[in-house]
Scaffold this motif. Sequence first.
Motif, short mmCIF file in Angstrom:
data_model
loop_
_atom_site.label_atom_id
_atom_site.label_comp_id
_atom_site.label_asym_id
_atom_site.label_seq_id
_atom_site.Cartn_x
_atom_site.Cartn_y
_atom_site.Cartn_z
N THR A 6 50.25 -42.65 15.72
CA THR A 6 50.63 -42.54 14.77
C THR A 6 49.92 -43.80 13.88
O THR A 6 49.81 -44.06 12.44
CB THR A 6 52.21 -43.41 14.61
OG1 THR A 6 53.23 -42.30 15.39
CG2 THR A 6 52.62 -43.86 13.29
N TRP A 7 49.24 -45.42 14.63
CA TRP A 7 49.14 -46.08 14.51
C TRP A 7 47.25 -45.61 13.64
O TRP A 7 46.73 -45.89 12.53
CB TRP A 7 48.18 -46.76 15.46
CG TRP A 7 47.08 -48.40 14.97
CD1 TRP A 7 46.25 -48.42 15.48
CD2 TRP A 7 47.74 -49.28 13.80
NE1 TRP A 7 46.03 -49.86 15.22
CE2 TRP A 7 46.85 -50.30 14.30
CE3 TRP A 7 48.84 -49.56 13.57
CZ2 TRP A 7 46.86 -51.66 13.43
CZ3 TRP A 7 49.58 -50.37 12.42
CH2 TRP A 7 47.95 -51.56 12.37
N GLU A 8 46.64 -44.81 14.55
CA GLU A 8 44.76 -44.19 14.01
C GLU A 8 45.11 -43.36 12.21
O GLU A 8 44.61 -42.94 11.37
CB GLU A 8 44.89 -43.02 14.65
CG GLU A 8 43.97 -44.15 15.77
CD GLU A 8 43.40 -45.14 15.35
OE1 GLU A 8 42.44 -45.01 15.19
OE2 GLU A 8 43.30 -46.24 16.36
N ARG A 9 46.78 -42.92 12.32
CA ARG A 9 46.78 -42.09 10.86
C ARG A 9 46.33 -43.21 9.81
O ARG A 9 46.73 -42.71 8.49
CB ARG A 9 48.44 -41.55 10.74
CG ARG A 9 48.21 -39.92 11.58
CD ARG A 9 50.42 -39.59 11.66
NE ARG A 9 50.37 -40.33 10.34
CZ ARG A 9 52.46 -39.94 10.94
NH1 ARG A 9 52.73 -39.93 11.78
NH2 ARG A 9 52.70 -39.82 9.52
N PHE A 10 46.98 -44.48 9.85
CA PHE A 10 46.53 -45.64 8.73
C PHE A 10 44.98 -45.89 8.29
O PHE A 10 44.18 -45.81 9.39
CB PHE A 10 47.65 -46.25 8.76
CG PHE A 10 48.86 -46.50 9.12
CD1 PHE A 10 49.70 -46.28 8.38
CD2 PHE A 10 49.76 -46.53 10.20
CE1 PHE A 10 51.25 -45.49 8.11
CE2 PHE A 10 50.60 -45.91 10.46
CZ PHE A 10 51.59 -45.84 9.73
N SER A 11 44.57 -46.24 7.01
CA SER A 11 43.39 -47.01 7.11
C SER A 11 43.13 -48.40 7.62
O SER A 11 44.64 -48.86 7.74
CB SER A 11 43.40 -47.02 5.23
OG SER A 11 44.45 -47.73 4.68
N PRO A 12 42.01 -48.59 7.84
CA PRO A 12 41.81 -49.64 8.25
C PRO A 12 43.19 -50.69 7.08
O PRO A 12 43.82 -51.78 7.65
CB PRO A 12 40.86 -50.43 8.19
CG PRO A 12 40.10 -48.88 8.10
CD PRO A 12 40.92 -47.78 7.11
N GLU A 13 42.92 -50.94 5.68
CA GLU A 13 43.60 -51.85 4.25
C GLU A 13 45.07 -51.40 5.35
O GLU A 13 46.23 -52.82 5.21
CB GLU A 13 43.47 -50.97 3.70
CG GLU A 13 41.98 -51.67 3.28
CD GLU A 13 40.74 -50.50 2.98
OE1 GLU A 13 39.73 -50.49 3.66
OE2 GLU A 13 41.22 -49.55 4.15
N GLN A 14 45.77 -50.18 5.68
CA GLN A 14 46.97 -50.25 5.64
C GLN A 14 47.60 -51.10 7.14
O GLN A 14 48.94 -51.79 7.06
CB GLN A 14 47.34 -49.04 5.54
CG GLN A 14 47.65 -47.91 4.43
CD GLN A 14 47.56 -46.64 4.64
OE1 GLN A 14 46.97 -45.71 5.25
NE2 GLN A 14 47.93 -45.75 3.55
N GLN A 15 46.64 -50.94 8.14
CA GLN A 15 47.15 -51.26 9.50
C GLN A 15 46.96 -52.43 9.66
O GLN A 15 47.23 -53.16 9.94
CB GLN A 15 45.66 -50.87 10.22
CG GLN A 15 45.59 -49.60 11.19
CD GLN A 15 44.65 -49.05 11.95
OE1 GLN A 15 43.36 -50.06 11.55
NE2 GLN A 15 44.83 -48.02 12.23
N ALA A 16 46.09 -53.38 8.18
CA ALA A 16 45.80 -54.81 8.07
C ALA A 16 46.99 -54.95 7.83
O ALA A 16 48.03 -56.35 8.08
CB ALA A 16 45.18 -55.22 7.57
#
Length: 368
Positions: free
Chosen positions: A259-269
Amino acid sequence: MTMNIARRLGACSAALALFAAASASSATAQDLTIASSLPPAHLWVAAHKKPFIEALEAKSNGDISFTAFYAGELTGLGRELDALQNGVVDIVDPLVAPYHEGAFPLSEITQLPTYETDAVMVTRAFQNLLDSDTEIAPGKTFYDYEVGDKGLKAWGIGATAAYSISTTGKELKAPADFEGVPMRAGSALQTIVLDKLGSTPVTMPASQAYEALSRGTIDGIVLAVVDWKSYSMEQLLKYTIEGVSIGQWESYLAMTPQTWERFSPEQQAMIDETARQVSLDAAAQWEEGMDAVRDAALEAGATFVSVTDLDPAMQEHIAKAAQDTWVEWIEKLEGEGHPAKAAAKLYAELIVAEGGVLPDGIGEYLGM
């Protein structure tokens, strides 16, 4: 003819570019199922889960949205890990680790008894524990051991206020007053505390405690005073010892790495920043809600007694039980092959750095 082909190729390229842009936008947008086993009135839901959802939907301008489930609609206490691993839900908030028997052996660590701690202090210490790069086992940090090895990405969600000892009326003034008194414990660690005090621990979820207290099946409970409201206990509990924390529960906001990898780096931050801030805000609400619940209980005839006002023999009895609880918890888990002493030492150092006080003798026992 060549010009027409070029024009057609140009038109196709433009169309493909538009399609790619639309697809990228669609891939960025996330609608996630987020579930809890607790009801909306519980502070871990009202002060953490709901603000987390609202903050991320606002910050992401709708690129991240949620379908929320409550009170065990999708997963119940002790089944949250299975729900994540089996893809039933995308996110669990909270994943209540102590109810997953054997799965998170060290995550009860914030329930170790302390003095002069509050929810915000414990929240910071626990997140620092999760962030620490100190190894508690060969090649394993606390986060690796408790979270990463379970196939999770997780954050602390904000500690509860201090858990207190309360009864439906029995006054606990001397060590002998604990003898044989059936009292609810919500975790294995709380069971150790009650056993050391001399009472008879009865393990059950807080949601079942109201009926047990009402019927006299149990005479007391270990629970945060502010949490009484979640379980309608303000009118029921009449005697409480304050000033010593019988631990403060922490739990996790959790998802799988997939699930975490579905997000962009900006979204993860954005998610990481939001999760950390909301946990501190939630901890502050646990503390802020204390007075209202306490006042309601006082109006209903409750008595609150500071541990420092108890007879010296009673103070010593409680202090010895707190010390023995640390030792027994550590040595039990060490005997099962878990690095409990290294984890406890790291947590103790972090909680002392926040201004908390350990039971007498624990610093020496841990080699601090």
